[in-house]
Write a protein that holds these residues in place. Structure first.
Motif, PDB file in Angstrom:
ATOM      1  N   GLU A  15      40.173  37.917  28.156  1.00  0.00           N
ATOM      2  CA  GLU A  15      39.421  37.375  29.368  1.00  0.00           C
ATOM      3  C   GLU A  15      40.247  36.281  30.094  1.00  0.00           C
ATOM      4  O   GLU A  15      40.140  36.098  31.158  1.00  0.00           O
ATOM      5  CB  GLU A  15      37.986  37.209  29.056  1.00  0.00           C
ATOM      6  CG  GLU A  15      37.250  38.516  28.942  1.00  0.00           C
ATOM      7  CD  GLU A  15      36.002  38.490  28.273  1.00  0.00           C
ATOM      8  OE1 GLU A  15      35.415  37.328  28.298  1.00  0.00           O
ATOM      9  OE2 GLU A  15      35.396  39.584  27.656  1.00  0.00           O
ATOM     10  N   LEU A  33      46.809  42.895  36.442  1.00  0.00           N
ATOM     11  CA  LEU A  33      46.828  41.498  37.056  1.00  0.00           C
ATOM     12  C   LEU A  33      48.260  40.641  36.607  1.00  0.00           C
ATOM     13  O   LEU A  33      48.582  40.029  37.247  1.00  0.00           O
ATOM     14  CB  LEU A  33      45.648  40.518  36.259  1.00  0.00           C
ATOM     15  CG  LEU A  33      44.429  40.877  36.957  1.00  0.00           C
ATOM     16  CD1 LEU A  33      43.173  39.898  35.826  1.00  0.00           C
ATOM     17  CD2 LEU A  33      44.096  40.398  38.289  1.00  0.00           C
ATOM     18  N   TYR A  34      48.647  40.938  35.527  1.00  0.00           N
ATOM     19  CA  TYR A  34      50.107  40.592  35.089  1.00  0.00           C
ATOM     20  C   TYR A  34      51.077  41.003  36.113  1.00  0.00           C
ATOM     21  O   TYR A  34      51.966  40.233  36.572  1.00  0.00           O
ATOM     22  CB  TYR A  34      50.280  41.016  33.702  1.00  0.00           C
ATOM     23  CG  TYR A  34      51.832  40.598  33.243  1.00  0.00           C
ATOM     24  CD1 TYR A  34      52.247  39.215  33.050  1.00  0.00           C
ATOM     25  CD2 TYR A  34      52.667  41.646  33.208  1.00  0.00           C
ATOM     26  CE1 TYR A  34      53.522  38.964  32.791  1.00  0.00           C
ATOM     27  CE2 TYR A  34      54.073  41.256  32.858  1.00  0.00           C
ATOM     28  CZ  TYR A  34      54.484  40.130  32.826  1.00  0.00           C
ATOM     29  OH  TYR A  34      55.712  39.815  32.537  1.00  0.00           O
ATOM     30  N   CYS A  85      43.014  37.144  31.740  1.00  0.00           N
ATOM     31  CA  CYS A  85      42.936  37.571  32.891  1.00  0.00           C
ATOM     32  C   CYS A  85      42.507  36.733  34.194  1.00  0.00           C
ATOM     33  O   CYS A  85      43.133  36.872  35.241  1.00  0.00           O
ATOM     34  CB  CYS A  85      41.567  38.365  32.836  1.00  0.00           C
ATOM     35  SG  CYS A  85      41.920  40.081  31.864  1.00  0.00           S
ATOM     36  N   HIS A  94      39.819  45.732  28.931  1.00  0.00           N
ATOM     37  CA  HIS A  94      40.540  44.549  28.719  1.00  0.00           C
ATOM     38  C   HIS A  94      41.971  44.585  28.921  1.00  0.00           C
ATOM     39  O   HIS A  94      42.667  43.915  29.766  1.00  0.00           O
ATOM     40  CB  HIS A  94      40.199  43.720  27.623  1.00  0.00           C
ATOM     41  CG  HIS A  94      38.936  43.115  27.607  1.00  0.00           C
ATOM     42  ND1 HIS A  94      37.636  43.581  27.321  1.00  0.00           N
ATOM     43  CD2 HIS A  94      38.553  41.650  27.743  1.00  0.00           C
ATOM     44  CE1 HIS A  94      36.688  42.808  27.338  1.00  0.00           C
ATOM     45  NE2 HIS A  94      37.263  41.633  27.720  1.00  0.00           N
ATOM     46  N   PRO A 134      35.498  42.858  32.513  1.00  0.00           N
ATOM     47  CA  PRO A 134      35.613  42.935  31.143  1.00  0.00           C
ATOM     48  C   PRO A 134      34.322  42.030  30.463  1.00  0.00           C
ATOM     49  O   PRO A 134      34.080  42.350  29.343  1.00  0.00           O
ATOM     50  CB  PRO A 134      36.838  41.933  31.134  1.00  0.00           C
ATOM     51  CG  PRO A 134      37.630  42.423  32.420  1.00  0.00           C
ATOM     52  CD  PRO A 134      36.746  42.638  33.459  1.00  0.00           C
ATOM     53  N   ILE A 148      44.829  36.106  37.600  1.00  0.00           N
ATOM     54  CA  ILE A 148      44.395  36.574  38.775  1.00  0.00           C
ATOM     55  C   ILE A 148      44.452  35.360  39.814  1.00  0.00           C
ATOM     56  O   ILE A 148      44.426  35.851  41.023  1.00  0.00           O
ATOM     57  CB  ILE A 148      42.734  36.749  38.553  1.00  0.00           C
ATOM     58  CG1 ILE A 148      41.939  37.580  39.759  1.00  0.00           C
ATOM     59  CG2 ILE A 148      41.899  35.519  38.756  1.00  0.00           C
ATOM     60  CD1 ILE A 148      40.822  38.234  39.595  1.00  0.00           C
ATOM     61  N   VAL A 189      42.634  45.627  32.631  1.00  0.00           N
ATOM     62  CA  VAL A 189      42.705  44.557  33.720  1.00  0.00           C
ATOM     63  C   VAL A 189      43.795  43.546  33.601  1.00  0.00           C
ATOM     64  O   VAL A 189      44.283  43.190  34.365  1.00  0.00           O
ATOM     65  CB  VAL A 189      41.277  44.040  33.803  1.00  0.00           C
ATOM     66  CG1 VAL A 189      41.263  42.884  34.312  1.00  0.00           C
ATOM     67  CG2 VAL A 189      40.240  44.959  33.845  1.00  0.00           C
ATOM     68  N   VAL A 190      44.065  43.184  32.343  1.00  0.00           N
ATOM     69  CA  VAL A 190      45.143  42.184  32.170  1.00  0.00           C
ATOM     70  C   VAL A 190      46.383  42.557  32.469  1.00  0.00           C
ATOM     71  O   VAL A 190      47.331  41.734  32.921  1.00  0.00           O
ATOM     72  CB  VAL A 190      45.055  41.736  30.608  1.00  0.00           C
ATOM     73  CG1 VAL A 190      45.530  42.614  29.491  1.00  0.00           C
ATOM     74  CG2 VAL A 190      45.636  40.269  30.437  1.00  0.00           C
TER      75      VAL A 190
END
Length: 245
Positions: free
Chosen positions: A151, A236-237, A154, A229, A200, A158, A232-233
């Protein structure tokens, strides 16, 4: 140890030393890290006082039990914000663009920042869980620390993925920080709480829920938590790398 491995370690610790100097010179970044460490200590130390005050004011017993759900997520948001702000600063000032011609490259630099952010967050979160919820088993503590670590990454990604500069980064931070309250949805005794499952941090509260209002098995919750998780990561990456150019 091979020469290539020594080179990787040298770059890693060199970057870490530079980041440590940058953070130590910025009171806001330094305070965020210190607050992430001191918050669980403060809640644990003043637990009886907080619980008694909440019981007198709201008639709510074991208030720190609810507060802990938020405290467990704070390191992810605070440490992640520090990393995200450093990434914005590096992008605005130019170093990230210059990294393309170095052996580290942007991808390697992002990997370093993600790694150090995850390690620091996992250690702080694990410490907080142990002192605030000492009855939890070691596997649960490790799992919560690992999820918090992801998280934090993330949150770090972001900021450069959405914000165009540091000013916008501060505005985005205010919105992102709402995610620290999402674990409280686990207290809602209704399946409608799963509307927040795409965030997350929701799964921190859901995995700690111990009453009878369960709609998913523990293993299914864990599977969803890891999947959300991971998705999302990764997104965002990719957005952050694309935004930097």
């Amino acid at each position: 140890m091979t020469a290539a491995t020594k080179s990787v370690y040298s770059r890693f610790f060199g970057l870490f030393a530079a980041d440590t100097r940058n953070v130590s010179r910025d009171p806001a970044l330094l305070f965020s890290i210190l607050f992430a460490i001191l918050m669980p200590i403060g809640v644990a130390f003043f637990r009886p006082t907080i619980d008694n005050a909440a019981l007198d004011a709201f008639g709510l017993p074991d208030f720190t039990g609810y507060l802990s759900l938020v405290v467990f997520t704070l390191p992810a948001f605070l440490i992640g914000w520090v990393t995200g702000f450093l990434l914005l600063e590096d992008r605005d000032d130019g170093p990230l663009l210059a990294l393309d011609i170095t052996p580290t490259g942007k991808a390697g630099f992002f990997a370093y920042r993600a790694t150090i952010t995850a390690i620091i967050t996992a250690l702080i979160t694990g410490f907080g869980v142990i002192i605030l919820a000492p009855n939890l088993s070691l596997p649960i503590v490790v799992m919560l620390a690992l999820l918090a670590a992801i998280e934090a990454v993330c949150v770090a990604f972001i900021l450069p993925a959405i914000a165009r500069n540091k000013v916008e980064g501060l505005a985005v931070t205010k919105i992102v920080n709402i995610g620290a309250l999402v674990p409280l949805l686990a207290l809602v005794p209704s399946p409608f709480r799963y509307l927040g499952s795409f965030v997350p941090t929701f799964w921190i509260g859901e995995l700690l829920r111990t009453d009878t209002a369960h709609y998913l098995s523990f293993l299914l919750k864990l599977g969803f938590a890891i999947a959300i998780h991971g998705v999302v990561v990764t997104l965002l990456y990719r957005l952050a790398i694309r935004r930097i150019g």
